[in-house]
Design a protein around this motif. Sequence first.
Motif, PDB file in Angstrom:
ATOM      1  N   PRO A  42       3.124  11.517   6.744  1.00  0.00           N
ATOM      2  CA  PRO A  42       1.838  10.875   7.043  1.00  0.00           C
ATOM      3  C   PRO A  42       1.971   9.559   7.802  1.00  0.00           C
ATOM      4  N   SER A  43       3.078   8.875   7.717  1.00  0.00           N
ATOM      5  CA  SER A  43       3.224   7.589   8.397  1.00  0.00           C
ATOM      6  C   SER A  43       3.173   7.734   9.909  1.00  0.00           C
ATOM      7  N   LEU A  44       3.453   8.907  10.428  1.00  0.00           N
ATOM      8  CA  LEU A  44       3.432   9.104  11.889  1.00  0.00           C
ATOM      9  C   LEU A  44       2.040   8.893  12.463  1.00  0.00           C
ATOM     10  N   ALA A  45       0.992   9.205  11.706  1.00  0.00           N
ATOM     11  CA  ALA A  45      -0.376   9.132  12.221  1.00  0.00           C
ATOM     12  C   ALA A  45      -1.032   7.790  11.959  1.00  0.00           C
ATOM     13  N   GLY A  46      -0.341   6.873  11.350  1.00  0.00           N
ATOM     14  CA  GLY A  46      -0.949   5.590  11.018  1.00  0.00           C
ATOM     15  C   GLY A  46      -0.890   4.600  12.163  1.00  0.00           C
ATOM     16  N   GLY A  47      -1.800   3.645  12.138  1.00  0.00           N
ATOM     17  CA  GLY A  47      -1.716   2.504  13.038  1.00  0.00           C
ATOM     18  C   GLY A  47      -2.449   2.611  14.352  1.00  0.00           C
TER      19      GLY A  47
ATOM     20  N   PRO B  28       2.307   2.885  25.217  1.00  0.00           N
ATOM     21  CA  PRO B  28       1.343   3.137  24.140  1.00  0.00           C
ATOM     22  C   PRO B  28       1.980   2.898  22.776  1.00  0.00           C
ATOM     23  N   ALA B  29       1.155   2.553  21.773  1.00  0.00           N
ATOM     24  CA  ALA B  29       1.679   2.398  20.418  1.00  0.00           C
ATOM     25  C   ALA B  29       2.326   3.699  19.954  1.00  0.00           C
ATOM     26  N   ARG B  30       1.761   4.805  20.368  1.00  0.00           N
ATOM     27  CA  ARG B  30       2.392   6.115  20.249  1.00  0.00           C
ATOM     28  C   ARG B  30       1.683   7.012  21.266  1.00  0.00           C
ATOM     29  N   GLY B  31       2.356   8.052  21.682  1.00  0.00           N
ATOM     30  CA  GLY B  31       1.731   8.974  22.613  1.00  0.00           C
ATOM     31  C   GLY B  31       2.234   8.813  24.029  1.00  0.00           C
ATOM     32  N   THR B  32       1.445   9.301  24.971  1.00  0.00           N
ATOM     33  CA  THR B  32       1.887   9.412  26.368  1.00  0.00           C
ATOM     34  C   THR B  32       0.819   8.920  27.316  1.00  0.00           C
ATOM     35  N   ARG B  33       1.273   8.187  28.343  1.00  0.00           N
ATOM     36  CA  ARG B  33       0.390   7.725  29.413  1.00  0.00           C
ATOM     37  C   ARG B  33       0.922   8.274  30.732  1.00  0.00           C
ATOM     38  N   ILE B  34       0.080   9.031  31.433  1.00  0.00           N
ATOM     39  CA  ILE B  34       0.459   9.608  32.725  1.00  0.00           C
ATOM     40  C   ILE B  34      -0.352   8.919  33.812  1.00  0.00           C
ATOM     41  N   THR B  35       0.340   8.323  34.766  1.00  0.00           N
ATOM     42  CA  THR B  35      -0.326   7.643  35.877  1.00  0.00           C
ATOM     43  C   THR B  35      -0.074   8.413  37.158  1.00  0.00           C
TER      44      THR B  35
ATOM     45  N   GLY C  30       6.489   7.031  15.463  1.00  0.00           N
ATOM     46  CA  GLY C  30       7.498   6.602  14.515  1.00  0.00           C
ATOM     47  C   GLY C  30       8.708   5.949  15.148  1.00  0.00           C
ATOM     48  N   SER C  31       8.721   5.871  16.505  1.00  0.00           N
ATOM     49  CA  SER C  31       9.875   5.288  17.197  1.00  0.00           C
ATOM     50  C   SER C  31       9.508   3.930  17.779  1.00  0.00           C
ATOM     51  N   SER C  32      10.492   3.070  17.925  1.00  0.00           N
ATOM     52  CA  SER C  32      10.276   1.759  18.545  1.00  0.00           C
ATOM     53  C   SER C  32      10.634   1.772  20.023  1.00  0.00           C
ATOM     54  N   GLU C  33      11.189   2.882  20.510  1.00  0.00           N
ATOM     55  CA  GLU C  33      11.615   2.968  21.906  1.00  0.00           C
ATOM     56  C   GLU C  33      10.572   3.691  22.747  1.00  0.00           C
TER      57      GLU C  33
ATOM     58  N   LEU D 279       0.955  16.010  16.532  1.00  0.00           N
ATOM     59  CA  LEU D 279       0.998  14.870  15.625  1.00  0.00           C
ATOM     60  C   LEU D 279       0.361  15.242  14.282  1.00  0.00           C
ATOM     61  N   ARG D 280      -0.789  15.916  14.345  1.00  0.00           N
ATOM     62  CA  ARG D 280      -1.460  16.319  13.112  1.00  0.00           C
ATOM     63  C   ARG D 280      -0.560  17.225  12.279  1.00  0.00           C
TER      64      ARG D 280
END
Length: 633
Positions: free
Chosen positions: A60-65, A181-188, A155-158, A52-53
Motif C-alpha cells: 500500500p505504501s506505493l500509492a501514498g503521497g 514526477p513524485a511517481r509516474g511518467t511524464r512524456i514531452t 517507491g523509488s528515489s531515482e 500501481l493499483r
Amino acid sequence: MTEVAAENSVENHAFEADVARLLHMMVHSVYSDRNVFLRELISNAADACEKLRYEAITNPSLAGGDGENRITLTLDEEGKRLTIEDNGIGMSRAEMIEALGTIARSGTRAFMERIEAAKSEKNYNDTQLIGQFGVGFYSCFMVAEKVDVVSRRAGSSEAWRWSSDGKGSYAIDAVEPVDAPARGTRITLHLLDDAGTYTSRWTIEKIIKDQSGHVPVPIMLVEKPGAEAVRVTDGSALWTRSKSEISAEEYTDFYRSLSGQYDEPALNVHFRAEGRHEYTTLAFVPGSQPFDMFDPDRKGRMKLYVKRVFITDDADLVPRYLRFVRGLVDTSDLPLNMSREMIQESPILSAIRKGVTSRVLTAIEKLAESDADGFAKLWENFGPVLKEGIYEDFERRSQLLALSRFRTTTSGEAFRSLADYVRDAKDEQKTIYYLTGGNPDQLRASPQLEGFRARGIEVLLLTDSIDSFWVMNAPEFEGKSFKSITQGATDLSQFSKPEGEVQEKRPETTAVLDELIAFAKLRLTDAVSDVRVSDRLTESAVCLVASEGGYDRQLEKILHGAGRIEGASRPVLEINADHSLVQAIAAKTDDQVLREDAVLLLLDQARILDGDKPEEPRAFAERLQRVFERALR
C-alpha cells in the motif's frame, strides 16, 4: 554517491530493431489517423495507473503521497510542446530500456503474464489493462521530432530520462528528483512544424473526449504552463454501472452525446454478457430517423471500445438492417491489429455481433407487445430498414417477418401484422397477397385490387423499395406463401363474391368478345405476351400483369431502372369482359380502324393505370383525337 554520479552520465543505445524503417511504416501504414498517438499515450498512462493499483494491493505504501490517480496534459503553444503525465507506477532505468528501447515488447503484456501466473494464488481477475503490442508509444513520432520521457518508479528515489528522435537510437540519463514526477511518467513531445494544432485546447479536448473519454482514470488539461488544471473527464463510463443505478435522464443525455441527435431514444438496450465471451453493450433505438439512415454504404454506427478505450466506429457489430441503432460495445476479448484501428474477423466478433443483434431484436419485440403506439412510431421510422433483414438474414427471417407491420386494403392508415392477416384470411385462402408500388393511395386505386376487394380478400400494400425483394426470399408465413397480385393468374374464381354481386357473362357478347381478344393478340403481339379475360377486374376495363414466371411488375421496373436487366418483358393485358366500354368496342365488328385505335388505346390506358406513360405519346394523342371525332359526329 559515486555510483549515482557515474550513472548520471548520458548513455546512448541503439534500438533493438530497425527503428527508422519501423517508424516510417507506422507513420505511413500502421496508423491512418494521426490523432491516434494521443489515444495510445493516454492508454499507456491509464495502464500505468492500473499497475500501481495492482501492486499497491500487496504494498500500500506505493500509492501514498500523490492523491488519486490522474492523467494530466499540458499544452505549450509558444514552446511547441505537448506533455502527457501520469502518477501511475512509473519506470526504473531497466524498465525504460526494456519497454521503450525494444520495439514491440509490451510491458503490459509481460505484466499480464505475471498476473496470469498469480491467479492461482490471488484473485486479480478485475485488472483492466489495455496495451498489447508495445508499439503504441512510437506513434508519437508521427507528430514529434523529439520525445523526452521522465519517469520515477513508485517507491523509488531515482528518476530517469529517456530521449530519442526516433531515427535509430535513444539516450538515457539520470535526472534530479525535483525535476521528475513524485511517481509516474511524464512524456514531452517536441512537436513537428505541421503538428502545432496539438497545442490547441479545442483540438486536444475533442480528441480526448472522442477517443479516451471513458478510460478509468480522470484526465486533466492545463491550457498553458502555469495555468490551473481543468478536469476534462472523470474516469467513469456509464455502461459499466448497473441499470438500476442509471436514471432515464442519464440514458438520454448519454444517447444524445453519443449519437449527436437531440431527440429522445425510443428504446435502450443495456446488458453485460458473461461466460465464454464477456462484453458490455449499451445500444439505443433513436426516436427519429438519423440523417444517414439511407446512406448507400449502409454501415452501422456502433462504437467499439476495448477496456473503455475507443477503438473504432467502423466495426461490424450489428447487421446493416440495424444501422439506425446507436451505441457501443466494450470488450476485452477481441484480437486487435497493431494500430488498434481495425478489428480482425474472428469467432469472438461473430459471437458478439450475434448476441447484440438478438438482444436488440428481442427488445423491439417486447416493445411491440407492451406499447403498441410506441412500436407503431418505431416501425414508421425504421420499418423500411428492418425489412432489409428479411432479405439478408436467413437465420432471423421468421423473427423479422413476425415483427413486421404493413398497411393493407382493410387497415386504413393503421398497421397490421402478418399474424393478423393470417388470422382473418378466408378459410380456403392459401396465399398472402400483396401489391407493390409507390405510395398507399396510388396502390389503393390500382385496378388489380378490384377483384380482391369485391371478394373481401385482404391485400398487403407494400410501398418500400425493399418490399419487391424480400417477398422473393420469404417463401411462407405460417404455411401461407406470398404472391403478387400483378404476377400471373389470380384464380379468384375459387373465392365467392358477396351475395348479389355475381354477374353472369352475357351469352350474346361471347362470340364478339372472343373475336376482339383474338384481334388484340394479333395487333399487340410486339407489346404484350398475351391478352385474356380477367377475373380480377370489376370496375376498370383493362390492366397489365406479369406472366406467371416473370418478375413482379414493380420489381421489374426497379431492376430495369437500375440497369440489372436489359429490357422489360412483355406483360399480359387483361380485359374486363363485363365492362361496358369493352362490350361496345367488341360490338364494332365492321369498323376496323376504330377497333385498332381502341385496342391500342386500351393498352395505353392500362399503362397509365400501371403508373407508366404511353409508349408513343404523339400516336396516343392522334388515336384519341380520331375516337373523339367519331363520337362527336
